[in-house]
Write an enzyme that holds these catalytic residues in place. Sequence first.
Site, PDB file in Angstrom:
ATOM      1  N   HIS A 269       0.837  -1.211   0.000  1.00  0.00           N
ATOM      2  CA  HIS A 269       0.000   0.000   0.000  1.00  0.00           C
ATOM      3  C   HIS A 269       0.870   1.258   0.000  1.00  0.00           C
ATOM      4  O   HIS A 269       1.284   1.751   1.045  1.00  0.00           O
ATOM      5  CB  HIS A 269      -0.916  -0.009   1.238  1.00  0.00           C
ATOM      6  CG  HIS A 269      -2.027   1.006   1.163  1.00  0.00           C
ATOM      7  ND1 HIS A 269      -3.280   0.776   1.691  1.00  0.00           N
ATOM      8  CD2 HIS A 269      -2.077   2.251   0.644  1.00  0.00           C
ATOM      9  CE1 HIS A 269      -4.056   1.831   1.497  1.00  0.00           C
ATOM     10  NE2 HIS A 269      -3.338   2.742   0.867  1.00  0.00           N
TER      11      HIS A 269
ATOM     12  N   HIS B 215       1.442   5.210  -2.195  1.00  0.00           N
ATOM     13  CA  HIS B 215       0.928   6.183  -3.173  1.00  0.00           C
ATOM     14  C   HIS B 215       2.130   6.852  -3.821  1.00  0.00           C
ATOM     15  O   HIS B 215       2.891   7.538  -3.144  1.00  0.00           O
ATOM     16  CB  HIS B 215       0.049   7.223  -2.467  1.00  0.00           C
ATOM     17  CG  HIS B 215      -1.174   6.652  -1.834  1.00  0.00           C
ATOM     18  ND1 HIS B 215      -2.379   6.560  -2.492  1.00  0.00           N
ATOM     19  CD2 HIS B 215      -1.375   6.101  -0.616  1.00  0.00           C
ATOM     20  CE1 HIS B 215      -3.281   5.985  -1.692  1.00  0.00           C
ATOM     21  NE2 HIS B 215      -2.699   5.690  -0.548  1.00  0.00           N
TER      22      HIS B 215
ATOM     23  N   ARG C 256       1.756   8.796  -6.685  1.00  0.00           N
ATOM     24  CA  ARG C 256       1.278  10.084  -7.233  1.00  0.00           C
ATOM     25  C   ARG C 256       1.479  10.311  -8.722  1.00  0.00           C
ATOM     26  O   ARG C 256       1.226  11.419  -9.202  1.00  0.00           O
ATOM     27  CB  ARG C 256       1.924  11.257  -6.471  1.00  0.00           C
ATOM     28  CG  ARG C 256       1.745  11.224  -4.956  1.00  0.00           C
ATOM     29  CD  ARG C 256       0.303  11.271  -4.538  1.00  0.00           C
ATOM     30  NE  ARG C 256       0.171  11.401  -3.085  1.00  0.00           N
ATOM     31  CZ  ARG C 256      -0.866  10.951  -2.406  1.00  0.00           C
ATOM     32  NH1 ARG C 256      -1.864  10.353  -3.018  1.00  0.00           N
ATOM     33  NH2 ARG C 256      -0.919  11.116  -1.097  1.00  0.00           N
TER      34      ARG C 256
ATOM     35  N   HIS D 264     -10.979   0.578   1.088  1.00  0.00           N
ATOM     36  CA  HIS D 264     -10.758   1.618   2.096  1.00  0.00           C
ATOM     37  C   HIS D 264     -12.117   1.762   2.784  1.00  0.00           C
ATOM     38  O   HIS D 264     -13.024   2.397   2.240  1.00  0.00           O
ATOM     39  CB  HIS D 264     -10.347   2.912   1.386  1.00  0.00           C
ATOM     40  CG  HIS D 264     -10.230   4.111   2.269  1.00  0.00           C
ATOM     41  ND1 HIS D 264      -9.159   4.971   2.210  1.00  0.00           N
ATOM     42  CD2 HIS D 264     -11.034   4.610   3.237  1.00  0.00           C
ATOM     43  CE1 HIS D 264      -9.328   5.939   3.096  1.00  0.00           C
ATOM     44  NE2 HIS D 264     -10.461   5.748   3.720  1.00  0.00           N
TER      45      HIS D 264
ATOM     46  N   ASN E 221      -6.031   9.378   7.003  1.00  0.00           N
ATOM     47  CA  ASN E 221      -7.332   8.737   6.861  1.00  0.00           C
ATOM     48  C   ASN E 221      -7.148   7.258   6.550  1.00  0.00           C
ATOM     49  O   ASN E 221      -6.502   6.938   5.552  1.00  0.00           O
ATOM     50  CB  ASN E 221      -8.095   9.425   5.720  1.00  0.00           C
ATOM     51  CG  ASN E 221      -9.536   8.974   5.658  1.00  0.00           C
ATOM     52  OD1 ASN E 221      -9.997   8.217   6.515  1.00  0.00           O
ATOM     53  ND2 ASN E 221     -10.250   9.409   4.640  1.00  0.00           N
TER      54      ASN E 221
ATOM     55  N   ASP F  30       0.915   2.657   3.706  1.00  0.00           N
ATOM     56  CA  ASP F  30       0.019   3.695   3.201  1.00  0.00           C
ATOM     57  C   ASP F  30       0.821   4.995   3.012  1.00  0.00           C
ATOM     58  O   ASP F  30       0.332   6.087   3.322  1.00  0.00           O
ATOM     59  CB  ASP F  30      -1.191   3.904   4.130  1.00  0.00           C
ATOM     60  CG  ASP F  30      -2.264   4.783   3.493  1.00  0.00           C
ATOM     61  OD1 ASP F  30      -2.157   5.097   2.288  1.00  0.00           O
ATOM     62  OD2 ASP F  30      -3.224   5.152   4.205  1.00  0.00           O
TER      63      ASP F  30
ATOM     64  N   HIS G  38       2.809  14.263   0.358  1.00  0.00           N
ATOM     65  CA  HIS G  38       2.141  15.523   0.009  1.00  0.00           C
ATOM     66  C   HIS G  38       3.143  16.666   0.054  1.00  0.00           C
ATOM     67  O   HIS G  38       4.121  16.623   0.801  1.00  0.00           O
ATOM     68  CB  HIS G  38       1.009  15.830   0.994  1.00  0.00           C
ATOM     69  CG  HIS G  38      -0.206  14.987   0.782  1.00  0.00           C
ATOM     70  ND1 HIS G  38      -0.981  15.078  -0.351  1.00  0.00           N
ATOM     71  CD2 HIS G  38      -0.757  14.020   1.547  1.00  0.00           C
ATOM     72  CE1 HIS G  38      -1.975  14.194  -0.271  1.00  0.00           C
ATOM     73  NE2 HIS G  38      -1.861  13.531   0.866  1.00  0.00           N
TER      74      HIS G  38
ATOM     75  N   PHE H 242      -5.096  14.559   3.691  1.00  0.00           N
ATOM     76  CA  PHE H 242      -4.785  13.428   4.569  1.00  0.00           C
ATOM     77  C   PHE H 242      -3.514  12.742   4.073  1.00  0.00           C
ATOM     78  O   PHE H 242      -3.314  12.610   2.873  1.00  0.00           O
ATOM     79  CB  PHE H 242      -5.914  12.391   4.499  1.00  0.00           C
ATOM     80  CG  PHE H 242      -7.220  12.836   5.095  1.00  0.00           C
ATOM     81  CD1 PHE H 242      -7.412  12.804   6.471  1.00  0.00           C
ATOM     82  CD2 PHE H 242      -8.281  13.247   4.286  1.00  0.00           C
ATOM     83  CE1 PHE H 242      -8.635  13.169   7.025  1.00  0.00           C
ATOM     84  CE2 PHE H 242      -9.501  13.615   4.838  1.00  0.00           C
ATOM     85  CZ  PHE H 242      -9.678  13.583   6.205  1.00  0.00           C
TER      86      PHE H 242
HETATM   87 ZN   LIG Z   1      -6.939   4.427   2.114  1.00  0.00          ZN
END
Ligand SMILES: [Zn+2]
Length: 441
Positions: free
Chosen positions: A75, A77, A79, A194, A293, A320, A324, A338
């Site tokens: 998991h 991100h 982007r 999610h 989140n 996760d 950002h 988040f």
């Molecule tokens: Zn999530």
Amino acid sequence: MIIDYFTMSNKQRTTNNELLIKNGRVIDPANGVDKECDVLIVGDKIAAVGKLEKSAQTIIEAAGKLVTPGLIDIHVHFREPGDEEEETIASGSAAAVAAGFTSVVAMPNTRPPIENETDVEYIHRKARQARKTHVYTMGAITRGREGVELAEMGFMAEAGAVGFTDDGNGVQDPAVMLRALKYAGMFDVVVAQHCQDDRIAANGVMNSGYYSTILGLPGIDRLAEEAMLWRDIQLVRKTNVHYHAQHVSTAGAIRLIADAKKDSVPITCEVTPHHLLLTEENCGDYDTNFKVNPPLRTQKDIEALKEAIAEGVVDALATDHAPHLRSEKELEFLAAPFGIASLECSLGLYVRALIEPGILDWPGLIRLLTEKPANIIGVDKGTLAKGKQADVTIIDPDAECRVDAAAFRSKSRNCPYDGWTLKAKVDKTIVGGEVRFSADG
Ligand SMILES: [Zn+2]
């Protein structure tokens, strides 16, 4: 079993280079191995594990270190496409290998989202170009992640997507989720959720409770997670299709999963480092690096998650990792996005959360970072068995290091652990027989 798209382009690489990792504590939970010995890699494959009386072109001395299957984070991100100023597949991949991860699974909530086979192929191509870690991707469950029409799940599965999720959002409509499960069942690819009922979560920004009240911030009730999870478990009971609950954060949610598992419902779940180490109290200074989140919950929830990990209810640990921009995180708590960027310090965080308090030993931790997550996404990885692809992580379990977000290879700095001193350091990361990261440069 998913085809390994990442290495297909490397097939021409016909090296028979020998790499011998000597005298490490080899931990391979999938094969019940935990002993001091050697690992021989020939080309891009594991050739032998044991006390080996031989030499090789390249020798890595690993006395005092742990030699494990390459770590897997299901998991993250990255982007790309859409927010390359926050992270790219190249920067995320560099962060991943520095953190010991030889495989990661990128979430599809990019802009545009990953929702057809071309998108999936795009991620694989970028990953190959980066030449760091294996980057798999999940595809969106619904078009535009809007929760209405199913995305092209079949084509994405064929292109190598290792799961489906609308992560960032939960699929709100139970009829759509039921259809998604039935459809995914035809391709033997996991559906991940999610869990968050938006009507209950409303516009909340942190856990709903004492602290949200005194801080004057709208809360996300734990029921938002538990209600959707409960609903989904009923759908999975009906369809019997592999379902994965992402970033489980509450005591109630983990109890629902434990009960479902007792009934042999095909459900797996993951827990993040922040839900094991931080609580809602951390939001007290309105520091947006703690805005995530599902939100940070309470000490009681942490205890329940740890207990579930000790009992084997939790199938994987996953960061996760959600990078950002500083400019975005510098907004007020209500407006900031988040997410926590934690990929590069995650191993030390897991050690702090689980090994130091005696919840898990090293083989137990490594299992949740290798064999078990590999099973969830259906890739032939997570072990040092002979003939498997040579993805190996070498860890110095005793080294201490201070988290320095400014030095991250990730493009983002939204890390609430900045300045923490953690144990365990990644020494080398070997992907497909190649040393792709070395602590000594
Ligand atoms: Zn999530």
